[in-house]
Design an enzyme around this catalytic site. Structure first.
Site, PDB file in Angstrom:
ATOM      1  N   LYS A   7       9.384   6.536   6.526  1.00 26.32           N
ATOM      2  CA  LYS A   7       9.871   5.409   5.726  1.00 26.32           C
ATOM      3  C   LYS A   7      10.925   5.956   4.763  1.00 26.32           C
ATOM      4  CE  LYS A   7       5.431   2.913   5.726  1.00 26.32           C
ATOM      5  NZ  LYS A   7       4.215   2.610   4.923  1.00 26.32           N
ATOM      6  N   ASP A  13      -4.332   0.957  11.449  1.00 29.09           N
ATOM      7  CA  ASP A  13      -3.940   1.599  10.191  1.00 29.09           C
ATOM      8  C   ASP A  13      -5.015   1.246   9.179  1.00 29.09           C
ATOM      9  OD1 ASP A  13      -2.918   2.482   7.795  1.00 29.09           O
ATOM     10  OD2 ASP A  13      -1.117   1.240   7.841  1.00 29.09           O
ATOM     11  N   HIS A  55      -3.042  -6.217   2.636  1.00 27.69           N
ATOM     12  CA  HIS A  55      -2.055  -7.114   3.241  1.00 27.69           C
ATOM     13  C   HIS A  55      -2.589  -8.522   3.492  1.00 27.69           C
ATOM     14  CE1 HIS A  55       0.478  -3.565   5.018  1.00 27.69           C
ATOM     15  NE2 HIS A  55       0.532  -3.651   3.709  1.00 27.69           N
ATOM     16  N   GLU A  60       2.667  -8.832   6.906  1.00 28.74           N
ATOM     17  CA  GLU A  60       3.483  -8.333   8.009  1.00 28.74           C
ATOM     18  C   GLU A  60       3.399  -9.194   9.258  1.00 28.74           C
ATOM     19  OE1 GLU A  60       2.511  -4.231   8.513  1.00 28.74           O
ATOM     20  OE2 GLU A  60       3.123  -3.710   6.483  1.00 28.74           O
ATOM     21  N   LYS A 117       7.266   1.096  14.110  1.00 28.63           N
ATOM     22  CA  LYS A 117       6.270   0.172  13.585  1.00 28.63           C
ATOM     23  C   LYS A 117       7.009  -0.904  12.799  1.00 28.63           C
ATOM     24  CE  LYS A 117       2.077   0.161  10.770  1.00 28.63           C
ATOM     25  NZ  LYS A 117       1.403   0.847   9.635  1.00 28.63           N
ATOM     26  N   GLU A 151      -3.640   5.413  12.130  1.00 26.81           N
ATOM     27  CA  GLU A 151      -2.819   5.794  10.979  1.00 26.81           C
ATOM     28  C   GLU A 151      -3.673   5.840   9.716  1.00 26.81           C
ATOM     29  OE1 GLU A 151       0.760   3.696   8.428  1.00 26.81           O
ATOM     30  OE2 GLU A 151       0.720   3.409  10.594  1.00 26.81           O
ATOM     31  N   ASP A 178       0.579   8.719   6.793  1.00 25.93           N
ATOM     32  CA  ASP A 178       1.592   7.973   6.049  1.00 25.93           C
ATOM     33  C   ASP A 178       1.534   8.362   4.576  1.00 25.93           C
ATOM     34  OD1 ASP A 178       3.369   6.172   4.953  1.00 25.93           O
ATOM     35  OD2 ASP A 178       2.146   4.399   5.329  1.00 25.93           O
ATOM     36  N   SER A 236       9.043   3.391  10.432  1.00 22.04           N
ATOM     37  CA  SER A 236       8.239   2.230  10.039  1.00 22.04           C
ATOM     38  C   SER A 236       8.940   1.322   9.037  1.00 22.04           C
ATOM     39  CB  SER A 236       6.912   2.715   9.433  1.00 22.04           C
ATOM     40  OG  SER A 236       6.143   1.640   8.953  1.00 22.04           O
ATOM     41  N   HIS A 237       8.593   0.049   9.153  1.00 16.14           N
ATOM     42  CA  HIS A 237       8.946  -0.961   8.156  1.00 16.14           C
ATOM     43  C   HIS A 237       8.050  -0.804   6.928  1.00 16.14           C
ATOM     44  CE1 HIS A 237       5.672  -3.965   9.807  1.00 16.14           C
ATOM     45  NE2 HIS A 237       5.206  -2.748   9.630  1.00 16.14           N
ATOM     46  N   ARG A 238       8.242  -1.697   5.932  1.00 14.74           N
ATOM     47  CA  ARG A 238       7.325  -1.822   4.801  1.00 14.74           C
ATOM     48  C   ARG A 238       6.796  -3.261   4.802  1.00 14.74           C
ATOM     49  NH1 ARG A 238       7.452   2.747   1.340  1.00 14.74           N
ATOM     50  NH2 ARG A 238       5.332   1.993   0.955  1.00 14.74           N
ATOM     51  N   SER A 239       5.734  -3.478   4.036  1.00 12.48           N
ATOM     52  CA  SER A 239       5.152  -4.827   4.017  1.00 12.48           C
ATOM     53  C   SER A 239       6.087  -5.838   3.360  1.00 12.48           C
ATOM     54  CB  SER A 239       3.796  -4.810   3.301  1.00 12.48           C
ATOM     55  OG  SER A 239       3.919  -4.233   2.021  1.00 12.48           O
ATOM     56  N   SER A 284       0.870  -1.173   0.000  1.00 12.78           N
ATOM     57  CA  SER A 284       0.000   0.000   0.000  1.00 12.78           C
ATOM     58  C   SER A 284       0.904   1.219   0.000  1.00 12.78           C
ATOM     59  CB  SER A 284      -0.891  -0.009   1.254  1.00 12.78           C
ATOM     60  OG  SER A 284      -1.641   1.174   1.339  1.00 12.78           O
ATOM     61  N   GLN A 329      -6.824  -2.338   7.190  1.00 14.80           N
ATOM     62  CA  GLN A 329      -5.588  -3.012   6.787  1.00 14.80           C
ATOM     63  C   GLN A 329      -4.767  -3.569   7.946  1.00 14.80           C
ATOM     64  OE1 GLN A 329      -3.267  -1.879   3.181  1.00 14.80           O
ATOM     65  NE2 GLN A 329      -1.803  -1.113   4.673  1.00 14.80           N
ATOM     66  N   GLU A 330      -4.687  -2.840   9.052  1.00 14.02           N
ATOM     67  CA  GLU A 330      -3.834  -3.302  10.146  1.00 14.02           C
ATOM     68  C   GLU A 330      -4.474  -3.015  11.502  1.00 14.02           C
ATOM     69  OE1 GLU A 330       0.012  -1.522   9.838  1.00 14.02           O
ATOM     70  OE2 GLU A 330       0.294  -2.149   7.760  1.00 14.02           O
TER      71      GLU A 330
END
Length: 413
Positions: free
Chosen positions: A331, A236, A147, A200, A382, A279, A306, A358-361, A42, A156-157
Site C-alpha cells: 500500500k 483477512d 469494515h 469495501e 486486492k 492476511e 499487512d 492493495s486498495h484501502r477501505s 484498519s 474483517q474480510e
C-alpha cells in the site's frame, strides 16, 4: 523529451467513506499526471501519518507556500529526487508534518506525468513487465470487523481468488458472480437481511464467523461448478483489532483465544475450507507467531502480512530473517512515496515473498494501483469486487490487458 514539472495543483476531494483526502495534478511541457490518496480504517501502528494533526487545510497551505516552490523545475521522472525532496521538507521520520497522503499523491502524480510525457502507460513506464502478466483479483465478499457493523462477523474480510481464470475479464466477472451468490445465500440464512454492505463493497450480514465461512465456501464451490473457473476462499483477519493485550477476543463468537489457540484456529480454517490466502492472521508485532504459522501451513496457503510490514523495507527485512509470512501487502500510502514502495517490492521479490498490491477501505476512483500491480509483477491485486471506486481498478486492468501483446495471468504459488 522534456519532463520538467511546470505546474502542480492540489485539491481536497472525497473518498468512498465521505471523508476528505487530497488529489494532485502535475503538468509537464507535454505530459499530465493526476493521483489521489486513499485512507485506511484498519491501519498499522507503524504506517506513516496520513494527515498532520492540523488537518487537510493546513496541508494545502503548506503545499502552496513551500512544497510547490521546491518541486517546480524538477524532472517528473526523477522519482527518487522528488521523494527525497518531500521527505526533506517534511523533516520527520513518519511524514507527520506533510502527511503521507500528500507525499504519496505527489509521488504518484509525478510518475504519471512522466509516463504521459513519454506517451507511455504508467505500467510500462515503471516496470516494462516484459512477461505481459496480469494479476489475479482478490475480491472482498463479506465484511466484518472494522469494515462493518457490530452484528457482522469478527473476521474483517472474507475474500475469494479466481485461481482458474484464463484472463482478467474472466477473473473479474467470476468474482462478481460469487459476490451475487453470497448475497443470495445470506438472504436465505438471514431473512431479515437488508443487503447492507461494508466499506469495501462486501456484504455486512448478521452472521457468525463460521456461518460466513460456510456461505463463502459454498458460493465458491457453486460458481466454480457453474463457470468451470476454480475459485478459492481467502481471509483477512485484521487481528490487531481483536487483540486486547493478552488474547484475541471474538465478540460475535463469544470466545477468546491466546496466541497458540489462534494459530490452531487458523490451521483448522485453512485445512477445513481449503483457504488459498490468509492476511494478517496474527497481531502486527507477533513476528514469531507469523513465522510459526508459516512453517506449519506456508506450503499450502499464502500467509500475507499487512499491518506487520506496512510496506516498509526495513521491517520486512526483519520478517524475512525469521521467515515470518511468505507474502506482504503493498500500500503506497503506508510508506508515503513511490520510491520507498519500490524498494519494499524489490526486497520482497528478491526473497521469494509474494507482493500483493492493495486498495484501502477509504478509496477514490484513482486507478493507479492497477498499473503498479502490473509494473511490479505482483501476482495478486486486492481491490474489492464491486463499487465504483473498486471497479475503477478492475476495469483499468481489463484495458491494460487489451494493450498487451499476448497477455497471460501471473503465476500463483
Amino acid at each position: 523529451m522534456s519532463t520538467v514539472i511546470e505546474n502542480i495543483d492540489i485539491r481536497k476531494i472525497l473518498d468512498s467513506r465521505g471523508n476528505a483526502t487530497v488529489e494532485i495534478d502535475i503538468t509537464t511541457e507535454n505530459g499530465f499526471g493526476r493521483a489521489a490518496a486513499p485512507s485506511g480504517a484498519s491501519t498499522g501502528a507503524l504506517e506513516v501519518v496520513a494527515f498532520p494533526e492540523k488537518g487537510i487545510g493546513s496541508i494545502i497551505n503548506t503545499f502552496n507556500e513551500q512544497v510547490k516552490r521546491e518541486l517546480l523545475g524538477i524532472n517528473a521522472d526523477e522519482t527518487t529526487l522528488i521523494d527525497d525532496t518531500l521527505k526533506e521538507i517534511d523533516g520527520t521520520d513518519n511524514l507527520s508534518s506533510l502527511g503521507g497522503n500528500i507525499t504519496v499523491a505527489i509521488s504518484l502524480a509525478a510518475a504519471k506525468a512522466a509516463a504521459s510525457s513519454y506517451n507511455l502507460p504508467l505500467y510500462l513506464f515503471l516496470g516494462g513487465n516484459l512477461k505481459n502478466e496480469i494479476p489475479y483479483p482478490l475480491g472482498n465478499m463479506i465484511n466484518g470487523g472494522a469494515h462493518a457493523g457490530k452484528n457482522a462477523p469478527d473476521i474483517q474480510e472474507f475474500l475469494v481468488v479466481p485461481v482458474g481464470a484464463q484472463n482478467i475479464t474472466e477473473a473479474v466477472f467470476a468474482n462478481v458472480q460469487v459476490h451475487k451468490k453470497i448475497g443470495e445465500l445470506i438472504k436465505v440464512k438471514d431473512t431479515l437481511s437488508t443487503g447492507g454492505k461494508g466499506d469495501e463493497g462486501g456484504w455486512a450480514p448478521n452472521l457468525s464467523n463460521y456461518e460466513a465461512l460456510e456461505i463463502q465456501s459454498r458460493a465458491c464451490e457453486e460458481i466454480s461448478n457453474e463457470t468451470g473457473i476454480k475459485i478459492r476462499p481467502s481471509l483477512d483477519l485484521a487481528p490487531s483489532e481483536l487483540w486486547d493485550g493478552s488474547k484475541y477476543v471474538y465478540t460475535r463468537e463469544g470466545v477468546t483465544r491466546d496466541t497458540g489457540e489462534q494459530i490452531e484456529f487458523l490451521k483448522e480454517i485453512i485445512d477445513t475450507y481449503q483457504m488459498f490466502y490468509i492476511e494478517d492472521p496474527l497481531r502486527e508485532d507477533d513476528f514469531e507467531g507469523f513465522a510459526e504459522l508459516t512453517r506449519m501451513v506456508g506450503d499450502k496457503c499464502i500467509i500475507c502480512g499487512d499491518d506487520i510490514f506496512v510496506t516498509n523495507s526495513q521491517i520486512l527485512a526483519r520478517g524475512i530473517e525469521i521467515g515470518a509470512a511468505n507474502a506482504l501487502i503493498i500500500k503506497p500510502n503506508q510508506i508515503g512515496t513511490l520510491s520507498d514502495t519500490y524498494q519494499t517490492v524489490k526486497l520482497a521479490k528478491d526473497n521469494s515473498y509474494t507482493p500483493v498490491v492493495s486498495h484501502r477501505s477509504g478509496e477514490t476512483t484513482d486507478e493507479t494501483i492497477a498499473h503498479l500491480a502490473v509494473a511490479f509483477g505482483a501476482p495478486l491485486i486486492k481491490t474489492g469486487a464491486v463499487g465504483g471506486e473498486r471497479i475503477a481498478k478492475l476495469n483499468e486492468l481489463i484495458r491494460i490487458q487489451e494493450e498487451m501483446p499476448d497477455p497471460v495471468m501471473a503465476t500463483l504459488k
